[in-house]
Motif scaffolding. Sequence first.
Motif, PDB file in Angstrom:
ATOM      1  N   GLY A 105       0.785  -1.228   0.000  1.00  0.00           N
ATOM      2  CA  GLY A 105       0.000   0.000   0.000  1.00  0.00           C
ATOM      3  C   GLY A 105       0.815   1.275   0.000  1.00  0.00           C
ATOM      4  N   GLU A 106       2.103   1.124  -0.189  1.00  0.00           N
ATOM      5  CA  GLU A 106       2.988   2.284  -0.115  1.00  0.00           C
ATOM      6  C   GLU A 106       3.660   2.485  -1.476  1.00  0.00           C
ATOM      7  N   LYS A 107       3.834   3.744  -1.863  1.00  0.00           N
ATOM      8  CA  LYS A 107       4.601   4.028  -3.077  1.00  0.00           C
ATOM      9  C   LYS A 107       6.019   4.402  -2.641  1.00  0.00           C
ATOM     10  N   VAL A 108       6.956   3.578  -3.014  1.00  0.00           N
ATOM     11  CA  VAL A 108       8.338   3.830  -2.585  1.00  0.00           C
ATOM     12  C   VAL A 108       9.111   4.337  -3.792  1.00  0.00           C
ATOM     13  N   THR A 109       9.758   5.458  -3.643  1.00  0.00           N
ATOM     14  CA  THR A 109      10.464   6.031  -4.799  1.00  0.00           C
ATOM     15  C   THR A 109      11.975   6.155  -4.589  1.00  0.00           C
ATOM     16  N   ARG A 110      12.397   6.276  -3.347  1.00  0.00           N
ATOM     17  CA  ARG A 110      13.839   6.449  -3.095  1.00  0.00           C
ATOM     18  C   ARG A 110      14.274   5.574  -1.925  1.00  0.00           C
ATOM     19  N   ASN A 111      15.578   5.443  -1.786  1.00  0.00           N
ATOM     20  CA  ASN A 111      16.155   4.708  -0.650  1.00  0.00           C
ATOM     21  C   ASN A 111      15.557   3.314  -0.487  1.00  0.00           C
ATOM     22  N   LEU A 112      15.437   2.617  -1.588  1.00  0.00           N
ATOM     23  CA  LEU A 112      14.827   1.275  -1.506  1.00  0.00           C
ATOM     24  C   LEU A 112      15.655   0.317  -0.662  1.00  0.00           C
ATOM     25  N   ALA A 113      16.978   0.559  -0.639  1.00  0.00           N
ATOM     26  CA  ALA A 113      17.839  -0.355   0.118  1.00  0.00           C
ATOM     27  C   ALA A 113      17.538  -0.313   1.607  1.00  0.00           C
ATOM     28  N   ASP A 114      16.898   0.771   2.052  1.00  0.00           N
ATOM     29  CA  ASP A 114      16.608   0.899   3.485  1.00  0.00           C
ATOM     30  C   ASP A 114      15.164   0.543   3.814  1.00  0.00           C
ATOM     31  N   HIS A 115      14.374   0.196   2.796  1.00  0.00           N
ATOM     32  CA  HIS A 115      12.974  -0.134   3.054  1.00  0.00           C
ATOM     33  C   HIS A 115      12.896  -1.521   3.708  1.00  0.00           C
ATOM     34  N   PRO A 116      12.018  -1.687   4.724  1.00  0.00           N
ATOM     35  CA  PRO A 116      11.968  -2.975   5.428  1.00  0.00           C
ATOM     36  C   PRO A 116      11.716  -4.173   4.516  1.00  0.00           C
ATOM     37  N   ALA A 117      10.994  -3.984   3.423  1.00  0.00           N
ATOM     38  CA  ALA A 117      10.697  -5.128   2.547  1.00  0.00           C
ATOM     39  C   ALA A 117      11.910  -5.581   1.756  1.00  0.00           C
ATOM     40  N   PHE A 118      12.872  -4.700   1.581  1.00  0.00           N
ATOM     41  CA  PHE A 118      14.012  -5.010   0.714  1.00  0.00           C
ATOM     42  C   PHE A 118      15.353  -5.064   1.447  1.00  0.00           C
ATOM     43  N   ARG A 119      15.375  -4.507   2.658  1.00  0.00           N
ATOM     44  CA  ARG A 119      16.648  -4.296   3.346  1.00  0.00           C
ATOM     45  C   ARG A 119      17.477  -5.582   3.467  1.00  0.00           C
ATOM     46  N   GLY A 120      16.832  -6.647   3.948  1.00  0.00           N
ATOM     47  CA  GLY A 120      17.571  -7.895   4.168  1.00  0.00           C
ATOM     48  C   GLY A 120      18.126  -8.438   2.865  1.00  0.00           C
ATOM     49  N   LEU A 121      17.302  -8.424   1.851  1.00  0.00           N
ATOM     50  CA  LEU A 121      17.728  -8.938   0.547  1.00  0.00           C
ATOM     51  C   LEU A 121      18.861  -8.095  -0.033  1.00  0.00           C
ATOM     52  N   VAL A 122      18.705  -6.800   0.060  1.00  0.00           N
ATOM     53  CA  VAL A 122      19.731  -5.903  -0.504  1.00  0.00           C
ATOM     54  C   VAL A 122      21.070  -6.143   0.198  1.00  0.00           C
ATOM     55  N   ARG A 123      21.029  -6.374   1.505  1.00  0.00           N
ATOM     56  CA  ARG A 123      22.288  -6.669   2.232  1.00  0.00           C
ATOM     57  C   ARG A 123      22.917  -7.943   1.691  1.00  0.00           C
ATOM     58  N   SER A 124      22.094  -8.937   1.412  1.00  0.00           N
ATOM     59  CA  SER A 124      22.634 -10.200   0.881  1.00  0.00           C
ATOM     60  C   SER A 124      23.270  -9.984  -0.490  1.00  0.00           C
TER      61      SER A 124
END
Length: 489
Positions: free
Chosen positions: A24-43
């Motif tokens: 339900g959220e529109k994310v446009t910046r800082n995707l690496a810090d978003h909770p949905a992506f953070r773990g994956l991006v770190r990997s």
Amino acid sequence: MPARTGKEFIDRLNSSEREVYIHGEKVTRNLADHPAFRGLVRSYAELYDMQHDDELRATMTYPSPTTGEPVGRSFLQPRTHDELRSRRDMMKTWADHSMGMLGRTGDYLNSSLMAMAAAADWFGQVDPQFARNIVSYYEHVRENDLLLTHTLINPQANRAKATHEQADPFLAAGIVKETDNGIVVRGARMLATLGGIADEIMVFPSTVLRADPKDEPYSYAFAVPCDIPGLRFLCRESYDYGRSHFDHPLGSRFDEIDAVAIFDDVEVPYERCFMIRHPELLTRGRLYSETGALVHMTHQVVVKDLAKTEFMLGLMCKIADAIQIDGFQHVQEKIAQVIIALETLKGLLRAGEADAEVNQWGIMTPAWDPLNVCRNWYPRIYPEFVRSVWQLAASGLFGLPTEKDVFGEAAEDVERYLQAANIGGKERVRLFRLAWDAAVSAFAGRQEAYEFFFFGDPVRMAGALMYSYDRRPYMDRIDAFLHRDDEGS
Ligand SMILES: Cc1cc2nc3c(=O)[nH]c(=O)nc-3n(C[C@H](O)[C@H](O)[C@H](O)COP(=O)(O)OP(=O)(O)OC[C@H]3O[C@@H](n4cnc5c(N)ncnc54)[C@H](O)[C@@H]3O)c2cc1C
């Protein structure tokens, strides 16, 4: 920029402005810090850092043919058996890091792109500019170490009808018009794993494209940055629930989000187009097989399957050892099944490499039949591993408190009542939580569906295997046997 670091990957993602919808959220910046992506991006960042590890650098990179700087080895266009094997070593090193749970590591699509660039004349058969475009795109991705995703599937609306027969002609992404600069694309494509966070998306011919002039608007092969204006990604829910590595050891690290890619009149510049129109060339997966891309992607996939099977074997053996069930025959049978699968994969991979030949584009290319067998077989065998894990672990997968209880007030109870034969409660919970995330959780369910479908519908892949396999000698042998007595009579 040569092979990049994890930080460079994260910085680029965070500074890119894109349109991603999730929860339900529109994310446009800082995707690496978003909770949905953070773990994956770190990997993923860890994978890029491996390119700079003193002990791994030689495995992971090779000197760029244009700059001499180290670039990712999955871009290497192999000319010899040794170079082909060096690609495999690199791919295995990355696959082991996620135990085969990541499917879109850069090597997957880099393998495809390096083969397509070598086969530039295939694209050039329509227009020499397309040949130049695929080569310069390959060099651009290689020199900037970009992470790619791809979409090959049209929305599911009505599978009984051709793309051009759908109620909405721009349900599936199609070319609306051509301008002086390029093509304008409108409609949706499925299913971009990593869509929200990749650097670029390859939008290549759909597997259901027909060699029918009416399918011309859907005939294209192009690539654009994921932050190009007009492109948006509609993500499924994340299976990384923000829990610790202890609670969700796989989901918190490796949940590769899947997304629908929606093209809202995206203008694709001509230099990013590798083929436009010509459905007769783009139908039935011709692009992938005739350029050698399919074989090289399958090479990467089989290496990933190997890593995943080794993980499943280790996991099942640890469970059996922990609760001392390895003396039971059906447990031995289940473990033996994974060993047989592992050794079969190794054998097929080795056969594919040993029988590799230089293809018409000058690239050392694995033999297709052994790899094709793997790609048809693995979707069928992987669900059996998953079922075996839960059959071995049984209620142990559910009598399973989370980290806060394991290390909280209930710690003593955990240590005492959840002990295994040879490990204490804490360590047993740690192990069984891993088993749960491999066999029961939403992450596990998605992995199973991924293995079944990501490389195509197994039903249709089986048909393709049958048609592409040289069956004539075996039919002739039957004829010869049927008429063995004819000569004397
Ligand atoms: C987790 C996951 C990740 C994925 N990631 C990607 C990705 O990154 N990029 C990408 O491009 N794709 C991706 N895919 C899509 C994948 O390639 C497709 O799922 C696969 O090709 C099957 O197509 P479909 O899902 O459209 O199924 P459909 O074609 O809609 O099929 C649905 C059912 O109908 C049957 N069916 C439909 N048509 C026929 C037919 N003509 N003959 C026989 N049976 C038929 C199928 O067997 C199936 O049982 C992913 C899929 C999954 C599940």
